[in-house]
Design a protein around this motif. Structure first.
Motif, PDB file in Angstrom:
ATOM      1  N   GLN A 132     -25.252  -1.845 -27.520  1.00 19.93           N
ATOM      2  CA  GLN A 132     -25.883  -0.530 -27.645  1.00 19.93           C
ATOM      3  C   GLN A 132     -27.361  -0.774 -27.938  1.00 19.93           C
ATOM      4  OE1 GLN A 132     -23.327   1.145 -30.778  1.00 19.93           O
ATOM      5  NE2 GLN A 132     -22.430   2.489 -29.235  1.00 19.93           N
ATOM      6  N   LEU A 133     -28.162  -0.695 -26.891  1.00 22.70           N
ATOM      7  CA  LEU A 133     -29.573  -1.056 -26.967  1.00 22.70           C
ATOM      8  C   LEU A 133     -30.444   0.183 -27.060  1.00 22.70           C
ATOM      9  CD1 LEU A 133     -31.817  -3.276 -26.650  1.00 22.70           C
ATOM     10  CD2 LEU A 133     -31.607  -2.911 -24.169  1.00 22.70           C
ATOM     11  N   LYS A 134     -31.436   0.121 -27.935  1.00 23.18           N
ATOM     12  CA  LYS A 134     -32.432   1.191 -28.041  1.00 23.18           C
ATOM     13  C   LYS A 134     -33.789   0.594 -27.687  1.00 23.18           C
ATOM     14  CE  LYS A 134     -30.075   4.639 -30.308  1.00 23.18           C
ATOM     15  NZ  LYS A 134     -28.861   4.674 -29.489  1.00 23.18           N
ATOM     16  N   ILE A 135     -34.490   1.259 -26.748  1.00 25.93           N
ATOM     17  CA  ILE A 135     -35.831   0.829 -26.382  1.00 25.93           C
ATOM     18  C   ILE A 135     -36.767   2.034 -26.394  1.00 25.93           C
ATOM     19  CG2 ILE A 135     -35.004  -1.083 -24.968  1.00 25.93           C
ATOM     20  CD1 ILE A 135     -35.599   0.609 -22.480  1.00 25.93           C
ATOM     21  N   LYS A 136     -38.060   1.763 -26.494  1.00 24.20           N
ATOM     22  CA  LYS A 136     -39.053   2.823 -26.407  1.00 24.20           C
ATOM     23  C   LYS A 136     -39.211   3.257 -24.948  1.00 24.20           C
ATOM     24  CE  LYS A 136     -41.671   0.956 -30.333  1.00 24.20           C
ATOM     25  NZ  LYS A 136     -42.970   0.366 -30.767  1.00 24.20           N
ATOM     26  N   SER A 137     -39.888   4.380 -24.739  1.00 20.37           N
ATOM     27  CA  SER A 137     -40.063   4.875 -23.376  1.00 20.37           C
ATOM     28  C   SER A 137     -40.941   3.956 -22.534  1.00 20.37           C
ATOM     29  CB  SER A 137     -40.654   6.289 -23.398  1.00 20.37           C
ATOM     30  OG  SER A 137     -41.886   6.314 -24.092  1.00 20.37           O
ATOM     31  N   ASN A 138     -41.653   3.026 -23.187  1.00 20.20           N
ATOM     32  CA  ASN A 138     -42.420   2.029 -22.438  1.00 20.20           C
ATOM     33  C   ASN A 138     -41.635   0.735 -22.237  1.00 20.20           C
ATOM     34  OD1 ASN A 138     -42.453   0.830 -24.947  1.00 20.20           O
ATOM     35  ND2 ASN A 138     -44.672   0.671 -25.115  1.00 20.20           N
ATOM     36  N   GLY A 139     -40.357   0.734 -22.636  1.00 15.34           N
ATOM     37  CA  GLY A 139     -39.487  -0.415 -22.431  1.00 15.34           C
ATOM     38  C   GLY A 139     -39.424  -1.397 -23.573  1.00 15.34           C
ATOM     39  N   ASP A 140     -40.251  -1.224 -24.593  1.00 13.46           N
ATOM     40  CA  ASP A 140     -40.266  -2.175 -25.705  1.00 13.46           C
ATOM     41  C   ASP A 140     -39.011  -2.052 -26.563  1.00 13.46           C
ATOM     42  OD1 ASP A 140     -42.674  -3.170 -24.890  1.00 13.46           O
ATOM     43  OD2 ASP A 140     -43.868  -2.260 -26.486  1.00 13.46           O
ATOM     44  N   PHE A 141     -38.546  -3.187 -27.041  1.00 11.52           N
ATOM     45  CA  PHE A 141     -37.325  -3.281 -27.842  1.00 11.52           C
ATOM     46  C   PHE A 141     -37.483  -2.587 -29.200  1.00 11.52           C
ATOM     47  CE2 PHE A 141     -35.042  -5.773 -31.154  1.00 11.52           C
ATOM     48  CZ  PHE A 141     -33.740  -5.551 -30.745  1.00 11.52           C
TER      49      PHE A 141
ATOM     50  N   VAL B 198     -18.230 -15.819 -20.988  1.00  7.76           N
ATOM     51  CA  VAL B 198     -18.311 -15.981 -22.441  1.00  7.76           C
ATOM     52  C   VAL B 198     -19.607 -15.331 -22.921  1.00  7.76           C
ATOM     53  CG1 VAL B 198     -16.927 -18.083 -22.611  1.00  7.76           C
ATOM     54  CG2 VAL B 198     -19.389 -18.250 -22.183  1.00  7.76           C
ATOM     55  N   THR B 199     -19.661 -15.075 -24.217  1.00  4.28           N
ATOM     56  CA  THR B 199     -20.853 -14.518 -24.834  1.00  4.28           C
ATOM     57  C   THR B 199     -21.936 -15.588 -24.932  1.00  4.28           C
ATOM     58  OG1 THR B 199     -19.476 -13.039 -26.146  1.00  4.28           O
ATOM     59  CG2 THR B 199     -21.734 -13.374 -26.909  1.00  4.28           C
ATOM     60  N   ARG B 200     -23.180 -15.194 -24.708  1.00  7.23           N
ATOM     61  CA  ARG B 200     -24.314 -16.087 -24.880  1.00  7.23           C
ATOM     62  C   ARG B 200     -25.355 -15.460 -25.808  1.00  7.23           C
ATOM     63  NH1 ARG B 200     -26.167 -19.357 -19.404  1.00  7.23           N
ATOM     64  NH2 ARG B 200     -24.421 -20.818 -19.365  1.00  7.23           N
ATOM     65  N   ALA B 201     -26.422 -16.184 -26.048  1.00 10.35           N
ATOM     66  CA  ALA B 201     -27.488 -15.749 -26.957  1.00 10.35           C
ATOM     67  C   ALA B 201     -28.239 -14.547 -26.399  1.00 10.35           C
ATOM     68  CB  ALA B 201     -28.468 -16.901 -27.196  1.00 10.35           C
ATOM     69  N   VAL B 202     -29.032 -13.925 -27.265  1.00 12.44           N
ATOM     70  CA  VAL B 202     -29.962 -12.880 -26.861  1.00 12.44           C
ATOM     71  C   VAL B 202     -31.371 -13.333 -27.233  1.00 12.44           C
ATOM     72  CG1 VAL B 202     -28.230 -11.073 -27.183  1.00 12.44           C
ATOM     73  CG2 VAL B 202     -29.846 -11.586 -29.039  1.00 12.44           C
ATOM     74  N   GLU B 203     -32.349 -12.654 -26.668  1.00 13.52           N
ATOM     75  CA  GLU B 203     -33.736 -12.998 -26.916  1.00 13.52           C
ATOM     76  C   GLU B 203     -34.596 -11.765 -26.717  1.00 13.52           C
ATOM     77  OE1 GLU B 203     -36.952 -16.437 -25.458  1.00 13.52           O
ATOM     78  OE2 GLU B 203     -35.345 -15.807 -24.107  1.00 13.52           O
ATOM     79  N   VAL B 204     -35.718 -11.691 -27.435  1.00 13.41           N
ATOM     80  CA  VAL B 204     -36.750 -10.697 -27.165  1.00 13.41           C
ATOM     81  C   VAL B 204     -38.001 -11.460 -26.752  1.00 13.41           C
ATOM     82  CG1 VAL B 204     -38.225  -8.884 -28.120  1.00 13.41           C
ATOM     83  CG2 VAL B 204     -35.798  -8.960 -28.701  1.00 13.41           C
ATOM     84  N   TYR B 205     -38.417 -11.242 -25.516  1.00 12.67           N
ATOM     85  CA  TYR B 205     -39.571 -11.930 -24.938  1.00 12.67           C
ATOM     86  C   TYR B 205     -40.590 -10.885 -24.505  1.00 12.67           C
ATOM     87  CZ  TYR B 205     -42.255 -14.413 -21.306  1.00 12.67           C
ATOM     88  OH  TYR B 205     -43.255 -14.931 -20.526  1.00 12.67           O
ATOM     89  N   LYS B 206     -41.795 -10.992 -25.028  1.00 11.85           N
ATOM     90  CA  LYS B 206     -42.852 -10.009 -24.750  1.00 11.85           C
ATOM     91  C   LYS B 206     -42.361  -8.585 -25.051  1.00 11.85           C
ATOM     92  CE  LYS B 206     -45.517 -12.635 -21.352  1.00 11.85           C
ATOM     93  NZ  LYS B 206     -46.100 -12.669 -19.984  1.00 11.85           N
ATOM     94  N   ASN B 207     -41.629  -8.446 -26.145  1.00  9.35           N
ATOM     95  CA  ASN B 207     -41.088  -7.163 -26.603  1.00  9.35           C
ATOM     96  C   ASN B 207     -40.008  -6.598 -25.680  1.00  9.35           C
ATOM     97  OD1 ASN B 207     -42.609  -6.908 -29.025  1.00  9.35           O
ATOM     98  ND2 ASN B 207     -44.378  -6.242 -27.829  1.00  9.35           N
ATOM     99  N   LYS B 208     -39.457  -7.401 -24.782  1.00  8.74           N
ATOM    100  CA  LYS B 208     -38.413  -6.954 -23.871  1.00  8.74           C
ATOM    101  C   LYS B 208     -37.116  -7.711 -24.187  1.00  8.74           C
ATOM    102  CE  LYS B 208     -41.725  -4.683 -21.797  1.00  8.74           C
ATOM    103  NZ  LYS B 208     -41.939  -3.232 -22.048  1.00  8.74           N
ATOM    104  N   PHE B 209     -35.998  -7.010 -24.116  1.00  5.82           N
ATOM    105  CA  PHE B 209     -34.709  -7.559 -24.545  1.00  5.82           C
ATOM    106  C   PHE B 209     -34.001  -8.276 -23.399  1.00  5.82           C
ATOM    107  CE2 PHE B 209     -30.140  -7.301 -25.400  1.00  5.82           C
ATOM    108  CZ  PHE B 209     -30.091  -7.809 -26.694  1.00  5.82           C
ATOM    109  N   ILE B 210     -33.427  -9.428 -23.740  1.00  2.00           N
ATOM    110  CA  ILE B 210     -32.622 -10.209 -22.802  1.00  2.00           C
ATOM    111  C   ILE B 210     -31.260 -10.487 -23.423  1.00  2.00           C
ATOM    112  CG2 ILE B 210     -32.426 -12.344 -21.453  1.00  2.00           C
ATOM    113  CD1 ILE B 210     -35.499 -12.688 -21.906  1.00  2.00           C
ATOM    114  N   ALA B 211     -30.191 -10.191 -22.707  1.00  2.00           N
ATOM    115  CA  ALA B 211     -28.840 -10.637 -23.068  1.00  2.00           C
ATOM    116  C   ALA B 211     -28.431 -11.655 -22.011  1.00  2.00           C
ATOM    117  CB  ALA B 211     -27.866  -9.468 -23.102  1.00  2.00           C
ATOM    118  N   TYR B 212     -28.217 -12.902 -22.410  1.00  2.00           N
ATOM    119  CA  TYR B 212     -27.981 -13.956 -21.430  1.00  2.00           C
ATOM    120  C   TYR B 212     -26.561 -13.973 -20.866  1.00  2.00           C
ATOM    121  CZ  TYR B 212     -32.621 -15.929 -21.888  1.00  2.00           C
ATOM    122  OH  TYR B 212     -33.989 -16.117 -21.838  1.00  2.00           O
TER     123      TYR B 212
END
Length: 370
Positions: free
Chosen positions: A307-316, A269-283
């Motif tokens: 469809q996720l876009k991040i910077k070259s340093n990994g930040d969301f 099933v679908t779960r929540a998402v989060e951005v922690y320390k500028n990094k993306f999490i899909a649970y």
């Protein structure tokens, strides 16, 4: 578009240095290296696109061919393939590729009381042609047919140049694409996979990988299964007396160790998402393309195509959610009611009320403007 690859630039450096006269000063050589290094850095992409989906199982030939889809699965992704375009296209391979064999997990010889998945080996090309270039093999079905199934699966993925990780024999992979160096590792609570329940070991692996690459992507197969397990509990999740992990602590822990993106699957099933320390999490990215013995009732039938876009340093930067749905008649199609996106919004608001995200009507997730 890049003009030179990193490896080619290294060759250029060597040629320049070898052509320098013996009277050239150390400072001169250092300046040459600095100039080329700056040019190399400038060639790297500013923005990275990552496509992420959940479970993929195109049809199992076990116990018989009645569990294979019409058309031999060739059109499995036809309704969504235009969205499977990115630098990284990721999914969880929920089963193995194997043409024959019985599963030792099934006591009933008919297979009717047991969920064991072996996709025909030819189906691997369908996944490749759909655009997938990164797969998790850390889950509870990759070992349904023992060592033979795991070995045949890794051999086929290697032959197709599809990157993968998650088995104890293949805990991680490092690869380069368009001047960006990636590492990927995957975790699950299941036998022969890299354990989600040993956080210190997971953090150590991520830390070692981060020292070698630009971007570390982590996936996990964890959490309870089904509509009763939509919420992130921030505690160990026990399902059928098995510890399926504390996915909240795990995701935060691997990001603390250097992970840039964390992609979860397993609950169906679908779960929540989060951005922690500028990094993306899909649970949990849910059931994406699962034919046959998968329940598609209620929330099990809807999933996000991330469809996720991040910077070259990994930040969301942002995430666009394409909502998809499955049923036994139409299989995988686009959901114009945005069910998965709405569920992500509600669950994120409920499970992470402290979040700093905005959800737009068209399915976009961004950080709140200060």
């Amino acid at each position: 578009m890049r003009l030179l690859s990193i490896s080619l630039l290294n060759i250029v450096i060597s040629l320049i240095l070898s052509s320098c006269t013996t009277t050239a000063s150390t400072t001169d050589l250092s300046q040459i290296q600095d100039i080329i290094q700056k040019d190399t850095t400038a060639l790297k992409k500013d923005t990275i696109s990552i496509i992420g989906v959940g479970d993929i199982m195109l049809g199992s030939a076990y116990p018989d061919k009645s569990n294979l889809p019409k058309g031999d699965a060739i059109k499995s992704f036809k309704n969504v393939d235009t969205f499977l375009k990115g630098d990284i296209v990721f999914g969880n391979l929920e089963g193995c590729f194997l043409n024959s064999g019985k599963s030792t997990k099934c006591k009933d010889t008919t297979g009717n009381s047991c969920f064991a998945f072996r996709m025909p080996e030819r189906y691997a090309v369908i996944i490749k042609n759909a655009g997938f270039n990164l797969l998790s093999v850390a889950n509870n079905h990759v070992g349904d047919f023992g060592f033979k199934g795991r070995k045949r699966t890794t051999t086929i993925l290697d032959s197709l140049n599809i990157n993968y990780a998650g088995l104890q024999s293949h805990p991680s992979v490092i690869f380069e694409k368009d001047s960006i160096k990636y590492a990927f590792c995957a975790f699950a609570p299941n036998e022969n996979t890299v354990s989600i329940n040993n956080l210190d070991s997971a953090k150590s692996l991520v830390s070692r990988l981060k020292a070698q690459v630009d971007i570390v992507i982590v996936s996990f197969h964890g959490g309870g299964e089904g509509a009763k397990f939509e919420h992130v509990l921030r505690a160990d999740e026990i399902f059928y007396e098995e510890n399926r992990g504390n996915v909240y602590a795990f995701a935060h822990g691997v990001i603390d160790a250097g992970a840039d993106v964390v992609l979860g699957h397993g609950p169906h099933v679908t779960r929540a998402v989060e951005v922690y320390k500028n990094k993306f999490i899909a649970y949990s990215l849910g059931n994406f393309c699962t034919y046959g013995m998968f329940s598609l009732k209620g929330p099990n039938g809807f999933a996000p195509l991330l469809q996720l876009k991040i910077k070259s340093n990994g930040d969301f930067i942002l995430a666009d959610i394409i909502s998809v749905k499955q049923d036994k008649i139409h299989n995988l199609t686009i959901d114009n009611n945005y069910t998965a996106f709405k569920k992500i919004q509600w669950l994120t608001n409920t499970d992470f009320p402290e979040h700093q995200l905005t959800f737009s009507a068209n399915g976009r997730i961004e950080l709140k403007k200060n």
